[in-house]
Design a protein around this motif. Structure first.
Motif, PDB file in Angstrom:
ATOM      1  N   ILE A  16     -48.298   7.543  13.281  1.00 18.31           N
ATOM      2  CA  ILE A  16     -47.988   6.469  14.236  1.00 18.31           C
ATOM      3  C   ILE A  16     -47.549   5.219  13.486  1.00 18.31           C
ATOM      4  CG2 ILE A  16     -49.077   4.878  15.886  1.00 18.31           C
ATOM      5  CD1 ILE A  16     -50.729   7.393  16.825  1.00 18.31           C
ATOM      6  N   PHE A  17     -48.298   4.849  12.456  1.00 13.64           N
ATOM      7  CA  PHE A  17     -47.917   3.689  11.647  1.00 13.64           C
ATOM      8  C   PHE A  17     -46.512   3.881  11.068  1.00 13.64           C
ATOM      9  CE2 PHE A  17     -47.355   1.620   7.598  1.00 13.64           C
ATOM     10  CZ  PHE A  17     -47.696   0.306   7.879  1.00 13.64           C
ATOM     11  N   ALA A  18     -46.255   5.056  10.514  1.00 20.13           N
ATOM     12  CA  ALA A  18     -44.948   5.335   9.904  1.00 20.13           C
ATOM     13  C   ALA A  18     -43.827   5.228  10.934  1.00 20.13           C
ATOM     14  CB  ALA A  18     -44.957   6.713   9.243  1.00 20.13           C
ATOM     15  N   ALA A  19     -44.077   5.695  12.145  1.00 17.64           N
ATOM     16  CA  ALA A  19     -43.058   5.623  13.194  1.00 17.64           C
ATOM     17  C   ALA A  19     -42.747   4.170  13.550  1.00 17.64           C
ATOM     18  CB  ALA A  19     -43.518   6.395  14.428  1.00 17.64           C
ATOM     19  N   TYR A  20     -43.787   3.368  13.740  1.00 17.23           N
ATOM     20  CA  TYR A  20     -43.564   1.949  14.030  1.00 17.23           C
ATOM     21  C   TYR A  20     -42.857   1.265  12.867  1.00 17.23           C
ATOM     22  CZ  TYR A  20     -46.568   1.775  18.208  1.00 17.23           C
ATOM     23  OH  TYR A  20     -47.108   1.929  19.451  1.00 17.23           O
TER      24      TYR A  20
ATOM     25  N   PRO B 122     -50.112  -0.425  20.371  1.00 21.58           N
ATOM     26  CA  PRO B 122     -50.851   0.765  20.795  1.00 21.58           C
ATOM     27  C   PRO B 122     -50.797   1.819  19.688  1.00 21.58           C
ATOM     28  CG  PRO B 122     -49.189   0.155  22.430  1.00 21.58           C
ATOM     29  CD  PRO B 122     -48.992  -0.732  21.251  1.00 21.58           C
ATOM     30  N   SER B 123     -51.946   2.443  19.410  1.00 18.78           N
ATOM     31  CA  SER B 123     -51.956   3.416  18.319  1.00 18.78           C
ATOM     32  C   SER B 123     -52.962   4.540  18.549  1.00 18.78           C
ATOM     33  CB  SER B 123     -52.229   2.719  16.984  1.00 18.78           C
ATOM     34  OG  SER B 123     -53.480   2.066  17.008  1.00 18.78           O
ATOM     35  N   GLY B 124     -53.209   4.859  19.794  1.00 18.87           N
ATOM     36  CA  GLY B 124     -54.122   5.961  20.087  1.00 18.87           C
ATOM     37  C   GLY B 124     -53.542   7.288  19.628  1.00 18.87           C
ATOM     38  N   THR B 125     -54.397   8.160  19.141  1.00 19.17           N
ATOM     39  CA  THR B 125     -53.914   9.424  18.576  1.00 19.17           C
ATOM     40  C   THR B 125     -53.303  10.360  19.609  1.00 19.17           C
ATOM     41  OG1 THR B 125     -56.133  10.379  18.733  1.00 19.17           O
ATOM     42  CG2 THR B 125     -55.507   9.363  16.625  1.00 19.17           C
ATOM     43  N   ALA B 126     -53.490  10.080  20.884  1.00 17.98           N
ATOM     44  CA  ALA B 126     -52.881  10.916  21.929  1.00 17.98           C
ATOM     45  C   ALA B 126     -51.447  10.487  22.241  1.00 17.98           C
ATOM     46  CB  ALA B 126     -53.728  10.883  23.200  1.00 17.98           C
TER      47      ALA B 126
ATOM     48  N   ARG C 293     -57.148  13.243  12.837  1.00 22.01           N
ATOM     49  CA  ARG C 293     -56.964  11.944  13.492  1.00 22.01           C
ATOM     50  C   ARG C 293     -56.353  10.921  12.532  1.00 22.01           C
ATOM     51  NH1 ARG C 293     -61.244  11.895  17.732  1.00 22.01           N
ATOM     52  NH2 ARG C 293     -60.446  13.543  19.074  1.00 22.01           N
ATOM     53  N   VAL C 294     -56.834  10.891  11.308  1.00 26.05           N
ATOM     54  CA  VAL C 294     -56.284   9.960  10.327  1.00 26.05           C
ATOM     55  C   VAL C 294     -54.821  10.284  10.068  1.00 26.05           C
ATOM     56  CG1 VAL C 294     -56.389   9.228   7.893  1.00 26.05           C
ATOM     57  CG2 VAL C 294     -58.490   9.393   9.242  1.00 26.05           C
ATOM     58  N   GLU C 295     -54.499  11.546   9.978  1.00 24.60           N
ATOM     59  CA  GLU C 295     -53.098  11.924   9.755  1.00 24.60           C
ATOM     60  C   GLU C 295     -52.215  11.453  10.906  1.00 24.60           C
ATOM     61  OE1 GLU C 295     -50.005  12.795   7.642  1.00 24.60           O
ATOM     62  OE2 GLU C 295     -52.041  12.938   6.867  1.00 24.60           O
ATOM     63  N   ARG C 296     -52.718  11.585  12.161  1.00 26.80           N
ATOM     64  CA  ARG C 296     -51.933  11.122  13.308  1.00 26.80           C
ATOM     65  C   ARG C 296     -51.798   9.602  13.278  1.00 26.80           C
ATOM     66  NH1 ARG C 296     -47.568  11.422  15.854  1.00 26.80           N
ATOM     67  NH2 ARG C 296     -47.615  10.676  17.988  1.00 26.80           N
ATOM     68  N   LYS C 297     -52.853   8.890  12.922  1.00 30.67           N
ATOM     69  CA  LYS C 297     -52.775   7.434  12.813  1.00 30.67           C
ATOM     70  C   LYS C 297     -51.727   7.021  11.781  1.00 30.67           C
ATOM     71  CE  LYS C 297     -56.128   5.729  15.476  1.00 30.67           C
ATOM     72  NZ  LYS C 297     -55.942   4.661  16.447  1.00 30.67           N
ATOM     73  N   ARG C 298     -51.673   7.745  10.683  1.00 35.76           N
ATOM     74  CA  ARG C 298     -50.684   7.456   9.646  1.00 35.76           C
ATOM     75  C   ARG C 298     -49.266   7.752  10.144  1.00 35.76           C
ATOM     76  NH1 ARG C 298     -52.108   6.380   4.592  1.00 35.76           N
ATOM     77  NH2 ARG C 298     -50.371   7.545   3.713  1.00 35.76           N
TER      78      ARG C 298
ATOM     79  N   ARG D  20     -55.048   3.687   8.513  1.00 38.72           N
ATOM     80  CA  ARG D  20     -54.160   3.149   9.553  1.00 38.72           C
ATOM     81  C   ARG D  20     -54.807   3.200  10.934  1.00 38.72           C
ATOM     82  NH1 ARG D  20     -51.074   0.087   6.443  1.00 38.72           N
ATOM     83  NH2 ARG D  20     -49.808   1.262   5.009  1.00 38.72           N
ATOM     84  N   TRP D  21     -56.118   2.943  10.966  1.00 37.49           N
ATOM     85  CA  TRP D  21     -56.874   2.959  12.207  1.00 37.49           C
ATOM     86  C   TRP D  21     -56.228   2.079  13.271  1.00 37.49           C
ATOM     87  CZ3 TRP D  21     -59.879  -1.396  13.843  1.00 37.49           C
ATOM     88  CH2 TRP D  21     -60.619  -1.169  15.012  1.00 37.49           C
ATOM     89  N   LEU D  22     -55.665   0.952  12.853  1.00 36.25           N
ATOM     90  CA  LEU D  22     -55.026   0.013  13.760  1.00 36.25           C
ATOM     91  C   LEU D  22     -53.671  -0.356  13.178  1.00 36.25           C
ATOM     92  CD1 LEU D  22     -55.559  -1.774  16.284  1.00 36.25           C
ATOM     93  CD2 LEU D  22     -56.465  -3.494  14.724  1.00 36.25           C
ATOM     94  N   THR D  23     -52.654  -0.388  14.018  1.00 34.95           N
ATOM     95  CA  THR D  23     -51.330  -0.806  13.555  1.00 34.95           C
ATOM     96  C   THR D  23     -51.088  -2.229  14.015  1.00 34.95           C
ATOM     97  OG1 THR D  23     -50.426   1.430  13.557  1.00 34.95           O
ATOM     98  CG2 THR D  23     -48.855  -0.366  13.671  1.00 34.95           C
ATOM     99  N   VAL D  24     -51.006  -3.133  13.050  1.00 35.99           N
ATOM    100  CA  VAL D  24     -50.768  -4.551  13.328  1.00 35.99           C
ATOM    101  C   VAL D  24     -49.394  -4.922  12.793  1.00 35.99           C
ATOM    102  CG1 VAL D  24     -51.540  -6.918  12.929  1.00 35.99           C
ATOM    103  CG2 VAL D  24     -53.218  -5.074  13.193  1.00 35.99           C
ATOM    104  N   MET D  25     -48.593  -5.486  13.674  1.00 33.94           N
ATOM    105  CA  MET D  25     -47.268  -5.971  13.310  1.00 33.94           C
ATOM    106  C   MET D  25     -47.383  -7.481  13.139  1.00 33.94           C
ATOM    107  SD  MET D  25     -43.824  -5.661  15.645  1.00 33.94           S
ATOM    108  CE  MET D  25     -44.295  -6.802  16.925  1.00 33.94           C
ATOM    109  N   LEU D  26     -46.871  -8.009  12.032  1.00 31.71           N
ATOM    110  CA  LEU D  26     -46.808  -9.454  11.845  1.00 31.71           C
ATOM    111  C   LEU D  26     -45.417  -9.924  12.224  1.00 31.71           C
ATOM    112  CD1 LEU D  26     -48.693  -9.884   8.466  1.00 31.71           C
ATOM    113  CD2 LEU D  26     -49.582 -10.182  10.786  1.00 31.71           C
TER     114      LEU D  26
END
Length: 131
Positions: A17-21, A109-113, A10-15, A44-50
């Motif tokens: 997702i962050f990398a893609a954004y 949005p950053s759900g692992t699915a 799950r952590v790898e998928r969160k990372r 990278r549990w949550l992806t926040v864009m500033l």
């Protein structure tokens, strides 16, 4: 405890997702993401864009509303504690950084699915807000 078995996945998928954004949006004027500390590895549990609205051409709230019209759920960054009604009238020490993050932050949005196609759809919708 059962989820501990898949924690690394799950952590790898969160990372990912962050990398893609970061790849899709990180070069847009006025957009930034939290850097990773050299001494640690973020989950990278949550992806926040500033968003610097003046440079990007849209506020985080305008982006959130546009995403909503595309049936994409995003939300503002958490309201600072000192701005919560329960703390109204209490003494505040500091708060400028949390205020700035609240004003500029948008949780994507950053759900692992999420699929790569989902991520691309979100990225395109965010970029469509630029003026």
């Amino acid at each position: 405890r059962g989820q501990l078995r898949v924690l690394e996945k799950r952590v790898e998928r969160k990372r990912e997702i962050f990398a893609a954004y970061h790849e899709m949006l990180g070069k847009a004027p006025g957009v930034s993401f939290m850097p990773e500390a050299e001494y640690n590895r973020a989950n990278r549990w949550l992806t926040v864009m500033l968003v610097d609205a003046a440079r990007f051409g849209a506020t985080p709230e305008a982006i959130r509303q546009h995403l909503e019209t595309e049936n994409i759920e995003a939300r503002p960054l958490w309201k600072p504690m000192h701005r919560q009604p329960v703390f109204q009238g209490c003494k505040v020490s500091g708060g400028a950084i949390s205020e700035q993050l609240f004003e500029q932050g948008l949780c994507l949005p950053s759900g692992t699915a999420m699929t790569d196609a989902d991520l691309e759809r979100v990225g395109k919708a965010v970029l469509a807000c630029r003026r």
